[in-house]
Scaffold this active site. Structure first.
Site, PDB file in Angstrom:
ATOM      1  N   GLY A 350      10.550  15.772 -45.738  1.00  0.00           N
ATOM      2  CA  GLY A 350       9.504  15.205 -46.573  1.00  0.00           C
ATOM      3  C   GLY A 350      10.090  14.754 -47.895  1.00  0.00           C
ATOM      4  O   GLY A 350       9.826  13.659 -48.377  1.00  0.00           O
ATOM      5  N   ALA A 351      10.928  15.611 -48.464  1.00  0.00           N
ATOM      6  CA  ALA A 351      11.629  15.317 -49.713  1.00  0.00           C
ATOM      7  C   ALA A 351      12.726  16.354 -49.881  1.00  0.00           C
ATOM      8  O   ALA A 351      12.762  17.358 -49.174  1.00  0.00           O
ATOM      9  CB  ALA A 351      10.665  15.347 -50.893  1.00  0.00           C
ATOM     10  N   MET A 352      13.634  16.119 -50.832  1.00  0.00           N
ATOM     11  CA  MET A 352      14.744  17.045 -51.078  1.00  0.00           C
ATOM     12  C   MET A 352      14.989  17.157 -52.566  1.00  0.00           C
ATOM     13  O   MET A 352      15.108  16.157 -53.261  1.00  0.00           O
ATOM     14  CB  MET A 352      15.998  16.561 -50.351  1.00  0.00           C
ATOM     15  CG  MET A 352      17.201  17.454 -50.582  1.00  0.00           C
ATOM     16  SD  MET A 352      16.926  19.134 -49.958  1.00  0.00           S
ATOM     17  CE  MET A 352      17.947  20.092 -51.062  1.00  0.00           C
ATOM     18  N   GLU A 353      15.106  18.411 -53.036  1.00  0.00           N
ATOM     19  CA  GLU A 353      15.094  18.725 -54.463  1.00  0.00           C
ATOM     20  C   GLU A 353      16.438  18.582 -55.152  1.00  0.00           C
ATOM     21  O   GLU A 353      16.743  19.309 -56.101  1.00  0.00           O
ATOM     22  CB  GLU A 353      14.589  20.155 -54.658  1.00  0.00           C
ATOM     23  CG  GLU A 353      15.480  21.260 -54.095  1.00  0.00           C
ATOM     24  CD  GLU A 353      15.172  21.691 -52.682  1.00  0.00           C
ATOM     25  OE1 GLU A 353      15.600  22.785 -52.279  1.00  0.00           O
ATOM     26  OE2 GLU A 353      14.488  20.923 -51.967  1.00  0.00           O
ATOM     27  N   ASN A 354      17.273  17.632 -54.743  1.00  0.00           N
ATOM     28  CA  ASN A 354      18.561  17.431 -55.401  1.00  0.00           C
ATOM     29  C   ASN A 354      18.379  17.405 -56.917  1.00  0.00           C
ATOM     30  O   ASN A 354      17.517  16.704 -57.433  1.00  0.00           O
ATOM     31  CB  ASN A 354      19.192  16.112 -54.947  1.00  0.00           C
ATOM     32  CG  ASN A 354      19.110  15.914 -53.450  1.00  0.00           C
ATOM     33  OD1 ASN A 354      19.615  16.704 -52.681  1.00  0.00           O
ATOM     34  ND2 ASN A 354      18.436  14.849 -53.050  1.00  0.00           N
ATOM     35  N   HIS A 386       6.130  20.259 -55.569  1.00  0.00           N
ATOM     36  CA  HIS A 386       7.020  21.127 -54.785  1.00  0.00           C
ATOM     37  C   HIS A 386       8.475  20.933 -55.207  1.00  0.00           C
ATOM     38  O   HIS A 386       9.198  21.900 -55.477  1.00  0.00           O
ATOM     39  CB  HIS A 386       6.854  20.797 -53.294  1.00  0.00           C
ATOM     40  CG  HIS A 386       7.670  21.635 -52.370  1.00  0.00           C
ATOM     41  ND1 HIS A 386       7.132  22.623 -51.583  1.00  0.00           N
ATOM     42  CD2 HIS A 386       9.007  21.628 -52.081  1.00  0.00           C
ATOM     43  CE1 HIS A 386       8.081  23.190 -50.854  1.00  0.00           C
ATOM     44  NE2 HIS A 386       9.238  22.596 -51.143  1.00  0.00           N
ATOM     45  N   GLU A 387       8.900  19.673 -55.281  1.00  0.00           N
ATOM     46  CA  GLU A 387      10.301  19.405 -55.607  1.00  0.00           C
ATOM     47  C   GLU A 387      10.627  19.745 -57.057  1.00  0.00           C
ATOM     48  O   GLU A 387      11.700  20.275 -57.357  1.00  0.00           O
ATOM     49  CB  GLU A 387      10.652  17.943 -55.304  1.00  0.00           C
ATOM     50  CG  GLU A 387      10.342  17.487 -53.888  1.00  0.00           C
ATOM     51  CD  GLU A 387      10.859  18.434 -52.823  1.00  0.00           C
ATOM     52  OE1 GLU A 387      11.934  19.032 -53.009  1.00  0.00           O
ATOM     53  OE2 GLU A 387      10.187  18.582 -51.785  1.00  0.00           O
ATOM     54  N   GLU A 409      11.789  28.371 -50.467  1.00  0.00           N
ATOM     55  CA  GLU A 409      10.794  27.405 -49.980  1.00  0.00           C
ATOM     56  C   GLU A 409       9.378  27.955 -50.042  1.00  0.00           C
ATOM     57  O   GLU A 409       8.424  27.211 -50.271  1.00  0.00           O
ATOM     58  CB  GLU A 409      11.139  26.974 -48.554  1.00  0.00           C
ATOM     59  CG  GLU A 409      12.433  26.188 -48.442  1.00  0.00           C
ATOM     60  CD  GLU A 409      12.424  24.878 -49.234  1.00  0.00           C
ATOM     61  OE1 GLU A 409      11.352  24.460 -49.708  1.00  0.00           O
ATOM     62  OE2 GLU A 409      13.497  24.285 -49.377  1.00  0.00           O
TER      63      GLU A 409
END
EC number: 3.4.11.-
Length: 965
Positions: A350-354, A386-387, A409
């Site tokens: 869905g997304a990635m918290e880089n 969330h991210e 998570e």
């Protein structure tokens, strides 16, 4: 990482879009955020003009028991910083026809134990031979002579570049390791990969990344474990006019020439100390918009056409306020100078918290009010939250090892509702965690094949074992348990402990018990009284799988608990040090009076306070803040059902949803009769609120799955049509015959419920309405259907139509430049009742030119949601399993969703035999992250068979009687 469903947090809406039978699987698609692993047997690219050391491209042929056989790194080296330069080639290599990237890395490290061996993670990289005849050059920082490399090879099993030395590295000395390498810039959605899109008639390439959990090693050699935090100097070489992004702010951009080709080298500021899985770099031809929040630069990047259409504006407007909310929540300033967010055409999660460069699916970041529904809008707000929550919890303080993934998570999945609520306070989004996470994960955690939140570190070693943790337990149970913890401590105490935890472990690593210690400090400081230490309380929820059902006898005052299993006859083989007993915080009320929290600390307890007389009733787990189900004595059930029938508004809306959900699941577990559960739906013809309706449809979805091929289905449809018709006309009236939009966020969701269920159950006025809207679009080319209603209108019109409607929708899907609109059409195309069209659609899922790889498995599941499509999807997956598994990767997060999705309707002996045969036939190839899902599907099928045998006759009689009433 954001969950990968990824529809919105108003998941009930999407369920009814595909018919009442779709909710459970669609919710399962949310979890989890998904990542495709590279093909195991790729052709290895060769960079023109270089040679490759043969010993560095093949696994050593002789098996051994050496250190490199271990999946975990030895504790001999400590990273200091990396200097990495990468050049993605965005045109095919003329020699081998592949897209490649080239790179070089200098790894600066400290030796913490004398060793004559260097192990550094490397996967699918080829190394250029150095002057010393090996794959790397080792030098000493102090100027002293470093040991020479005597042998180097790749050990593919554990994904290491192995360097054996002719002498020892010295403790406390620092060294540098230089490598030059190249790899394929594949479309496998993992590591450093390529994404493609069209702008007009031109195909454009994006080089981008997805490192979590173990794919940084596909981009450059590194110590790829979360505890191996380091600083990173990243430089990207690219064509003129391209945008280059990484975690750090741009430091400089200079013109260079390589082999006569004029290029640009963009270098970035050194990162903060961070884990490899949070690295990101992108080279693209995107546009962006920007703003500043305090001193933080916020930018939204996307395809130029999307930026020019204003699709990034909503995300830009909400990012600043959400950042400020979390700064206040954590009492900690955002630690970076910028927050870039980029929408990628191909992205499996869905997304990635880089850290500093968050990557998203387009549907998770881009909003266009002409095409996007309120569900799309909610999804964007909550995923951004969330991210951004991860910027502190996960990035600033990072889990030591992946066995604690649930804390990372689960926490973000909980506070995304707080951040989303702050961004859109009128929505009431915090309540939706009950539907989207608590009820969702109950379905998984009630199986004997579930697993505890926390795993033993030694049990999580291989990349595929790590990938398997990205499931509903880690995300949704983690969120549910942390929400319960915050509730019984109070948010004030919870954040007090959280803030000191973040302060102590900033830029470092921690384990979940470190958080318990800080929360206990806050408990002690405030004088809060708990029945036991916080760690002992939480261990009962974290270290054993499942959850309890609490039974209250209002006649005797007895309160008792037992492990809740959907199939009470299933064999629980997972041991528990706590004997499946929990320390349960119970918020409850008598009639309308809320009572002090009651703690159930053992199997059973008798208390006078739970007794009632007359027409009074007890209602436990107020607002479903506790992670447990509730059962009552017969008399209390009767009084609660009577309250629903006479004045349902006396019972809080979340608890009306809870009563329905608990009753249906208690019935499946044979704790109460099934007809009692059905009785909780009889009041719905007076219910106007979204959450109870969504809960009912979610549970009746199971009945649809079990009975849509039997004689029960007709009377069931008649009953549901009777119940939903008043809701349909309610929304027709308040919207001025469907011309206006309901004001409330939840009302907009429930309008979709009303239309979807009315059409699905055969309400003629509804069916005529959606067909006329769709036909008008087909005839005029003008789509005037409101974005909120498009998914259900498209689905029902395509289901009622034939090839003409399907072909029209397919062309609209292929020509759509709006990601959210394309997603609505992609799901609706699975609604056709024509088997040949569904078979053709299944074939399209394995053609990336038709269906993007990121959408392949979810499209197959959409088709399996359709009663006509389910056997077709099952046959398709069985027949193509080897190809799907090898092409889409054994470590893909989406395999569990695929297997669960195509088998959830199974309820016959024949289907059970086929499922077991499927497991046996593919035992050699395996199922990757879907391994547990296969066993869960077998367990679920057995339970379904028993349930139908015991309930079909009574359910049929009940629906017939209620329809006649």
């Amino acid at each position: 990482m954001g969950k990968g469903f990824y529809i919105s947090k108003g998941v009930g809406i999407v369920g009814v879009i595909l018919g009442a039978g779709a909710v459970a699987t669609i919710i399962a698609l949310s979890v989890v955020y998904s990542q495709e692993k590279a093909k195991n047997n790729e052709v290895k690219p060769t960079e023109p003009g270089t040679t490759t050391n043969p010993t560095a491209t093949a696994t050593t042929p002789t098996p051994s028991n050496e250190t490199w056989d271990q999946y975990r790194l030895p504790k001999t080296l400590e990273p200091i910083h990396y200097d990495v330069t990468l050049r993605p080639h965005l045109k095919r290599d003329p020699v081998n026809g592949l897209y490649i990237f080239t790179g070089e890395s200098t790894f600066h490290f400290k030796c913490v134990e004398d060793t004559d061996l260097i192990l550094i993670h490397s996967n699918k990289l080829n190394y250029t031979t150095q002057a010393n005849g090996h794959t790397a050059t080792l030098t000493s920082v102090s100027g002293a002579e470093a040991p020479q490399i005597k042998n180097s090879f790749l050990w593919d099993v554990t994904q290491y570049l192995v360097l054996q030395l002719n002498g020892k590295l010295t403790k406390d000395s620092e060294y540098k390791l230089y490598t030059k390498f190249h790899g394929e810039l594949a479309d496998d959605l993992g590591g450093f990969y390529r994404s493609e899109y069209k702008e007009g008639n031109e195909t454009k390439i994006v080089a981008t990344t997805q490192m979590q959990p173990t794919d940084a090693r596909k981009a450059f050699p590194c110590l790829d474990e979360p505890a191996m935090k380091s600083y990173f100097n990243i430089s990207l070489i690219h064509d003129y006019g391209m945008v280059a992004l990484s975690n750090g702010a741009e430091r400089e951009s200079v013109n260079i020439t390589i082999d006569g080709e004029k290029l640009v080298k963009t270098s970035f500021e050194m990162t903060e100390k961070m884990s490899t899985y949070l690295l990101a770099f992108v080279v693209c031809d995107f546009g962006y918009i920007e703003s500043t929040s305090d001193k933080t630069l916020i930018r939204i990047f996307a395809r130029k056409s999307a930026i020019n259409a204003g699709q990034g504006a909503y995300a830009l407007n909400k990012t600043g306020p959400i950042l400020k909310f979390f700064e206040k929540y954590y009492n900690s300033s955002y630690p970076l100078p910028k927050s870039d967010q980029i929408a990628l055409p191909d992205f499996n999660a869905g997304a990635m918290e880089n850290w500093g460069l968050i990557t998203y699916r387009e549907t998770a970041l881009l909003y266009d009010e002409r095409f996007s529904s309120n569900s799309n809008k909610e999804r964007i707000a909550t995923i951004i939250a969330h991210e951004l929550a991860h910027m502190w919890f996960g990035n600033l303080v990072t889990l030591r090892w992946w066995n604690d993934l649930w804390l990372n998570e689960g926490f973000a999945s909980y506070v995304e509702y707080l951040g989303g609520d702050n961004a859109e306070p009128d929505w009431g989004v915090k309540d939706l965690i009950v539907l989207s996470d608590v009820h969702r994960v109950f379905a998984v955690d009630a199986l004997a094949s579930s697993h505890p939140l926390s795993s033993k570190e030694e049990d999580i070693q291989k990349p595929e074992q790590i990938s398997e943790l990205f499931d509903a337990i880690s995300y949704s149970k983690g969120a549910s348990v942390l929400r319960m913890l915050s509730d019984f401590l109070t948010e004030e105490i919870f954040t007090m402990g959280l803030r000191t935890y973040l302060k102590e472990f900033a830029f470092g690593n921690a384990v979940y018990t470190d958080l318990w210690r800080h929360l206990q400090m806050a408990v002690n400081q405030t004088g809060t009284v708990l029945p036991d230490t916080l760690e002992n309380i939480m261990n009962t929820w974290v270290l054993q799988m499942g959850f309890p059902v609490v039974t209250i006898n209002t006649t005797t005052g007895e309160v008792r608990q037992q492990h809740f299993l959907l199939d009470p006859d299933s064999n629980v083989t997972t041991p528990s040090d706590y004997n499946y007993e929990w320390i349960v915080p119970m918020k409850w009320q008598k009639k309308e009076a809320v009572q002090p929290t009651f703690w159930l600390t053992k199997k059973s307890n008798s208390t006078e306070i739970m007794k009632v007389t007359g027409s009074d009733w007890v209602l436990a787990n107020i607002n479903v803040t506790g992670y447990y189900r509730v059962n009552y004595d017969d008399g209390n059930w009767d009084r609660l059902l009577n309250q629903l029938a006479t004045d349902h508004r006396i019972i809080p809306v979340i608890n009306r949803a809870q009563l329905v959900d608990d009753a249906f699941n208690l019935a499946r577990a044979k704790i109460i009769p099934t007809v009692w559960a059905l009785k909780t739906t009889t009041y719905l013809n007076k219910e106007l609120e979204y959450m109870p309706w969504a809960s009912a449809l979610n549970n009746l979805d199971f009945f649809s799955l079990m009975f849509d091929r039997s004689e029960v289905y007709g009377p069931m449809q008649d009953y549901l049509r009777k119940q939903v018709t008043p809701l349909f006309y309610h929304f027709k009236n308040i919207t001025g015959n469907w011309t206006n939009v309901p004001k409330g966020h939840m009302d907009q969701y429930n309008q979709v419920n009303a239309i979807s269920l009315s059409c699905k159950t055969g309400l003629e006025e509804c069916q005529d309405l959606v067909k006329s809207w769709f036909q008008q679009w087909m005839t005029t080319g003008n789509n005037s259907i409101h974005p909120n209603l498009r998914s259900t209108v498209y689905c029902n019109a395509i289901a009622a139509g034939g090839a003409k409607e399907w072909e029209f929708a397919w062309l609209e899907f292929k020509n759509s430049t709006i990601a959210s609109e394309a997603e609505k059409l992609r799901s609706a195309l699975s609604c056709t009742k024509q088997p040949w069209l569904l078979n053709r659609y299944l074939e399209y899922t394995l053609d990336p030119n038709s269906i993007r790889k990121q959408d392949a498995t979810s499209t197959i599941v959409y088709i399996a949601n359709n009663v006509v499509g389910q056997p077709l999807a099952w046959d398709f997956v069985r027949d193509r399993w080897y190809y799907i598994f090898t092409e889409y990767g054994g470590g893909s997060f989406s395999f569990s969703n695929l297997i669960n999705g195509i088998t959830k309707r199974f309820s016959t002996e024949f289907e059970l035999k086929e499922l077991r045969q499927f497991k046996e036939d593919n035992s050699d190839e395996g199922f990757g992250s879907g391994t547990l899902a296969v066993d869960q599907s077998i367990e679920r099928t057995i339970a379904n068979m028993k349930w139908i045998a015991e309930n079909e006759e009574n359910v049929l009689e009940w629906f017939r009687a209620e329809t006649k009433a």
